[in-house]
Design a protein around this motif. Structure first.
Motif, mmCIF file in Angstrom:
data_model
loop_
_atom_site.group_PDB
_atom_site.id
_atom_site.type_symbol
_atom_site.label_atom_id
_atom_site.label_comp_id
_atom_site.label_asym_id
_atom_site.label_seq_id
_atom_site.Cartn_x
_atom_site.Cartn_y
_atom_site.Cartn_z
ATOM 1 N N VAL A 153 0.844 -1.197 0.000
ATOM 2 C CA VAL A 153 0.000 0.000 0.000
ATOM 3 C C VAL A 153 0.878 1.246 0.000
ATOM 4 N N PHE A 154 1.910 1.250 0.845
ATOM 5 C CA PHE A 154 2.811 2.400 0.901
ATOM 6 C C PHE A 154 3.476 2.621 -0.457
ATOM 7 N N ARG A 155 3.962 1.559 -1.063
ATOM 8 C CA ARG A 155 4.662 1.666 -2.346
ATOM 9 C C ARG A 155 3.730 2.184 -3.447
ATOM 10 N N VAL A 156 2.521 1.659 -3.507
ATOM 11 C CA VAL A 156 1.568 2.072 -4.540
ATOM 12 C C VAL A 156 1.181 3.536 -4.361
ATOM 13 N N PHE A 157 0.910 3.949 -3.128
ATOM 14 C CA PHE A 157 0.505 5.337 -2.911
ATOM 15 C C PHE A 157 1.679 6.300 -3.060
ATOM 16 N N LEU A 158 2.883 5.851 -2.787
ATOM 17 C CA LEU A 158 4.054 6.681 -3.053
ATOM 18 C C LEU A 158 4.192 6.909 -4.555
ATOM 19 N N LYS A 159 4.002 5.858 -5.339
ATOM 20 C CA LYS A 159 4.038 5.981 -6.799
ATOM 21 C C LYS A 159 2.962 6.951 -7.279
ATOM 22 N N LEU A 160 1.755 6.808 -6.739
ATOM 23 C CA LEU A 160 0.670 7.714 -7.117
ATOM 24 C C LEU A 160 0.987 9.151 -6.711
ATOM 25 N N GLY A 161 1.598 9.332 -5.545
ATOM 26 C CA GLY A 161 1.969 10.669 -5.095
ATOM 27 C C GLY A 161 3.012 11.314 -5.988
ATOM 28 N N LEU A 162 3.882 10.500 -6.563
ATOM 29 C CA LEU A 162 4.930 11.011 -7.445
ATOM 30 C C LEU A 162 4.438 11.265 -8.867
ATOM 31 N N ALA A 199 -4.187 2.269 5.987
ATOM 32 C CA ALA A 199 -4.765 3.602 5.839
ATOM 33 C C ALA A 199 -3.735 4.675 6.178
ATOM 34 N N ILE A 200 -3.001 4.464 7.243
ATOM 35 C CA ILE A 200 -1.961 5.422 7.641
ATOM 36 C C ILE A 200 -0.841 5.441 6.609
ATOM 37 N N ALA A 201 -0.471 4.265 6.102
ATOM 38 C CA ALA A 201 0.575 4.185 5.076
ATOM 39 C C ALA A 201 0.160 4.946 3.823
ATOM 40 N N ALA A 202 -1.096 4.790 3.406
ATOM 41 C CA ALA A 202 -1.597 5.498 2.225
ATOM 42 C C ALA A 202 -1.583 7.004 2.448
ATOM 43 N N LEU A 203 -1.991 7.418 3.625
ATOM 44 C CA LEU A 203 -2.021 8.841 3.956
ATOM 45 C C LEU A 203 -0.641 9.468 3.844
ATOM 46 N N PHE A 204 0.358 8.835 4.466
ATOM 47 C CA PHE A 204 1.702 9.398 4.465
ATOM 48 C C PHE A 204 2.416 9.230 3.133
ATOM 49 N N ALA A 205 2.250 8.086 2.488
ATOM 50 C CA ALA A 205 2.968 7.830 1.238
ATOM 51 C C ALA A 205 2.541 8.786 0.134
ATOM 52 N N PHE A 206 1.260 9.079 0.048
ATOM 53 C CA PHE A 206 0.785 9.954 -1.019
ATOM 54 C C PHE A 206 1.243 11.396 -0.815
ATOM 55 N N THR A 207 1.316 11.848 0.433
ATOM 56 C CA THR A 207 1.702 13.232 0.697
ATOM 57 C C THR A 207 3.210 13.414 0.858
ATOM 58 N N PRO A 253 -8.940 17.435 -7.300
ATOM 59 C CA PRO A 253 -9.508 16.304 -6.564
ATOM 60 C C PRO A 253 -10.170 15.247 -7.454
ATOM 61 N N VAL A 254 -10.916 15.662 -8.444
ATOM 62 C CA VAL A 254 -11.598 14.694 -9.299
ATOM 63 C C VAL A 254 -10.590 13.889 -10.105
ATOM 64 N N VAL A 255 -9.527 14.525 -10.525
ATOM 65 C CA VAL A 255 -8.482 13.823 -11.277
ATOM 66 C C VAL A 255 -7.815 12.777 -10.388
ATOM 67 N N ARG A 256 -7.531 13.133 -9.139
ATOM 68 C CA ARG A 256 -6.916 12.180 -8.228
ATOM 69 C C ARG A 256 -7.826 10.983 -7.971
ATOM 70 N N LEU A 257 -9.117 11.216 -7.865
ATOM 71 C CA LEU A 257 -10.053 10.104 -7.706
ATOM 72 C C LEU A 257 -9.988 9.172 -8.913
ATOM 73 N N TRP A 280 9.160 17.929 -1.543
ATOM 74 C CA TRP A 280 9.351 18.953 -2.572
ATOM 75 C C TRP A 280 9.206 20.367 -1.990
ATOM 76 N N ILE A 281 8.247 20.563 -1.117
ATOM 77 C CA ILE A 281 8.043 21.881 -0.502
ATOM 78 C C ILE A 281 9.220 22.245 0.398
ATOM 79 N N ARG A 282 9.795 21.256 1.073
ATOM 80 C CA ARG A 282 10.902 21.506 2.003
ATOM 81 C C ARG A 282 12.218 21.845 1.292
ATOM 82 N N ILE A 283 12.335 21.434 0.023
ATOM 83 C CA ILE A 283 13.602 21.672 -0.696
ATOM 84 C C ILE A 283 13.794 23.110 -1.034
#
Length: 95
Positions: free
Chosen positions: A8-17, A78-86, A23-27, A92-95
């Motif tokens: 789940v973490f890996r998939v949502f990290l990929k989606l986040g990248l 659920a927590i993994a998805a939350l953190f991995a996507f964001t 919002p509709v596009v992300r859905l 990027w914002i911190r850089i």
């Protein structure tokens, strides 16, 4: 097929990248990757989840993301998805 917390973490990290847009596009990205490609949830359950979060305050993709992570891997998913996507945006914002 159900996923593990790491998957789940890996998939949502990929989606986040790779996903971008409102919002509709992300859905749509979530549906394509997790419902059609990986079959973690069927179309009816996904539609019900999206309909449910429309009644909750806050952005729908964030709540759908939480539900999509929870479905295959439980609360830790659920927590993994939350953190991995964001994570990519936060870095990027911190850089």
């Amino acid at each position: 097929m159900r996923g593990t917390v790491c998957e789940v973490f890996r998939v949502f990290l990929k989606l986040g990248l790779t996903s971008f847009g409102g919002p509709v596009v992300r859905l749509g990205f979530f549906r394509g990757e997790l419902v059609q490609r990986r079959r973690w949830m069927n179309v009816t359950n996904y539609a019900n989840l999206v309909a449910l979060v429309q009644f909750l305050p806050g952005p729908a993709p964030s709540q759908v993301r939480f539900g999509l992570g929870n479905y295959p891997a439980g609360p830790m998913g659920a927590i993994a998805a939350l953190f991995a996507f964001t994570l990519p945006t936060t870095v990027w914002i911190r850089i």
